[in-house]
Scaffold this motif. Structure first.
Motif, short mmCIF file in Angstrom:
data_model
loop_
_atom_site.label_atom_id
_atom_site.label_comp_id
_atom_site.label_asym_id
_atom_site.label_seq_id
_atom_site.Cartn_x
_atom_site.Cartn_y
_atom_site.Cartn_z
N ARG A 1 0.81 -1.22 0.00
CA ARG A 1 0.00 0.00 0.00
C ARG A 1 0.85 1.27 0.00
NH1 ARG A 1 -5.36 -1.13 0.70
NH2 ARG A 1 -5.81 -3.28 1.35
N ARG A 2 1.89 1.30 0.81
CA ARG A 2 2.67 2.54 0.92
C ARG A 2 3.64 2.73 -0.26
NH1 ARG A 2 4.75 1.95 6.99
NH2 ARG A 2 4.28 -0.24 6.57
N LEU A 3 4.30 1.67 -0.70
CA LEU A 3 5.24 1.81 -1.81
C LEU A 3 4.71 1.21 -3.11
CD1 LEU A 3 8.62 1.04 0.02
CD2 LEU A 3 7.49 3.24 -0.35
N GLY A 4 3.75 0.29 -3.02
CA GLY A 4 3.18 -0.31 -4.23
C GLY A 4 1.92 0.36 -4.71
N HIS A 5 1.38 1.29 -3.90
CA HIS A 5 0.18 2.06 -4.25
C HIS A 5 -1.03 1.16 -4.51
CE1 HIS A 5 3.06 5.31 -4.51
NE2 HIS A 5 3.70 4.68 -5.48
N PHE A 6 -1.06 0.02 -3.82
CA PHE A 6 -2.22 -0.86 -3.94
C PHE A 6 -3.41 -0.24 -3.20
CE2 PHE A 6 -4.72 -4.32 -1.97
CZ PHE A 6 -5.24 -4.88 -3.13
N ARG A 7 -4.58 -0.26 -3.83
CA ARG A 7 -5.76 0.36 -3.25
C ARG A 7 -6.94 -0.59 -3.17
NH1 ARG A 7 -2.17 3.00 -2.09
NH2 ARG A 7 -1.81 5.22 -2.45
N GLY A 8 -6.70 -1.88 -3.35
CA GLY A 8 -7.78 -2.85 -3.34
C GLY A 8 -8.13 -3.31 -1.93
N SER A 9 -8.95 -4.34 -1.87
CA SER A 9 -9.38 -4.90 -0.60
C SER A 9 -8.28 -5.79 -0.02
CB SER A 9 -10.64 -5.73 -0.81
OG SER A 9 -10.34 -6.90 -1.53
N ALA B 1 9.25 13.74 12.95
CA ALA B 1 8.46 12.78 12.16
C ALA B 1 7.02 12.77 12.65
CB ALA B 1 9.07 11.39 12.29
N ARG B 2 6.09 12.81 11.71
CA ARG B 2 4.67 12.79 12.04
C ARG B 2 4.06 11.40 11.98
NH1 ARG B 2 6.32 16.68 13.76
NH2 ARG B 2 5.73 18.84 13.38
N SER B 3 4.67 10.49 11.24
CA SER B 3 4.15 9.13 11.15
C SER B 3 5.22 8.20 10.61
CB SER B 3 2.91 9.07 10.24
OG SER B 3 3.28 9.22 8.88
N VAL B 4 5.05 6.91 10.84
CA VAL B 4 5.98 5.93 10.27
C VAL B 4 5.86 5.89 8.75
CG1 VAL B 4 6.15 4.48 12.32
CG2 VAL B 4 4.29 4.10 10.70
N ASP B 5 4.67 6.19 8.23
CA ASP B 5 4.49 6.20 6.78
C ASP B 5 5.32 7.30 6.14
OD1 ASP B 5 2.56 4.13 6.97
OD2 ASP B 5 1.05 5.61 7.54
N GLU B 6 5.36 8.46 6.76
CA GLU B 6 6.19 9.56 6.26
C GLU B 6 7.65 9.14 6.19
OE1 GLU B 6 7.70 13.99 7.73
OE2 GLU B 6 6.29 12.83 8.95
N ILE B 7 8.11 8.42 7.21
CA ILE B 7 9.51 7.99 7.25
C ILE B 7 9.80 7.01 6.12
CG2 ILE B 7 11.16 6.62 8.59
CD1 ILE B 7 9.81 7.92 11.08
N LEU B 8 8.96 6.00 5.95
CA LEU B 8 9.20 5.00 4.93
C LEU B 8 9.24 5.60 3.54
CD1 LEU B 8 9.50 1.98 4.16
CD2 LEU B 8 7.01 1.89 4.03
#
Length: 325
Positions: A67-75, A149-156
């Motif tokens: 989701r974060r690096l692959g931009h997957f948006r499915g279920s 840092a505001r979130s772990v997602d921002e860091i990754l």
């Protein structure tokens, strides 16, 4: 009757070579000179492709973080299918590039088993879960260590230290499996994007955090413990290039520092040679180290002499006073 000279028999001034033709000839001479100087001519057509390995890293990143690096948006039910598709594409290309590297080395190593690349890829695939867990620990360490840092997602997604760590975790496994060129290309892709140069041979423990990151250099035989934090422009290097000294076997093949667990090394510090920095030590900024540091130590550079204190002193006096502090 007038005699006409045939067109083919007329003489014209020789056309001087164009700059392009001259450059082509000069380049051919340079290539020939280079090849004649090499003791062993390898088939560079088999050299791994940088652009292909960039695609491999992108696909592996999507596999590790759909989701974060692959931009997957499915279920959630579709997520595994997404991972399977990206992983198969990555491993297919990776096997091709490892095969190219094996072909490159075959003059020294002899003919290789065509299944060898497939075996290496299969072994690499088994490490992906561990790679994900190590990168997770690095991201969490960055989140704990950086109040901005505001979130772990921002860091990754954004932090150069996390990007370099992800590349290194992948490259290190491939280096250990016997694909040093493929691994080195992957590490240099990270270096190009982040300014962080980590040799894929370096061993780095969990929860590794590089803050800011630009200019960090970690050499091939460095060993970095768990929960280590480095700041920008830190070098873990060797004292002399191999081949220019009379070092013994240990110094030639174990030539970079060992950093213990929970060590913090601040910006601009250079640590050279097979020295050991003990656990929980703190190394201040702009320090030059060539010797071991005990555990729980704090190492800082001498306080600089104030300019008004140095008034009327020559350079020798200034240096002596600095050494005495």
């Amino acid at each position: 009757m007038t005699t006409h000279t045939a067109f083919a028999e007329r003489s014209y001034p020789a056309t001087p070579p164009s700059p392009v033709h001259a450059a082509v000839a000069d380049l051919r001479n340079a290539r020939d000179a280079w090849r004649n100087r090499q003791d062993e001519a390898r088939d560079v057509a088999s050299f791994p492709s940088r652009s292909a390995l960039e695609q491999v890293v992108g696909l592996l990143s999507a596999t590790l973080y759909p989701r974060r690096l692959g931009h997957f948006r499915g279920s959630p039910l579709e997520e595994d299918q997404f991972v399977v598709a990206r992983l198969l594409a990555a491993l297919t290309e990776l096997e091709r590039e490892i095969g190219a590297e094996l072909g490159y080395w075959q003059q020294e190593a002899g003919p290789f088993d065509p299944d060898h690349a497939a075996t290496m890829v299969r072994l690499f695939t088994a490490t992906l879960g561990d790679i994900r867990r190590l990168v997770d620990s690095d991201v969490e360490a960055a989140f704990l260590g950086d109040p901005a840092a505001r979130s772990v997602d921002e860091i990754l997604v954004c932090y150069p230290g996390a990007i370099a760590s992800l590349h290194h975790r992948i490259a290190h496994e491939l280096h250990n499996l016997g694909a040093p060129i493929v691994a080195r290309v992957i590490s240099e892709i990270a270096n190009e994007h982040t300014g962080i140069d980590i040799h894929p041979g370096a061993t780095i423990g969990e929860s590794f955090f590089i803050d800011h990151g630009t200019g960090v250099v970690i050499g091939e035989t460095a060993i970095v413990g768990a929960r280590v934090r480095l700041y920008q422009h830190v070098t873990l290097g060797a004292r002399s290039p191999v081949g220019l000294t009379r070092d013994d076997v240990r110094e030639r093949h174990a030539r970079h520092p060992i950093i213990g667990d929970d060590v913090v090394i601040y910006a601009g510090t250079t640590i050279l040679g097979r020295v050991t920095i003990g656990a929980r030590a703190t190394i201040g900024g702009n320090v030059w180290l060539l010797s071991d540091v005990p555990a729980d130590s704090v190492v800082v550079q001498p306080e600089a002499i104030r300019l008004d204190d140095a008034a009327g002193l020559d350079l020798r006096d200034v240096l002596q006073r600095a050494a005495a502090q």
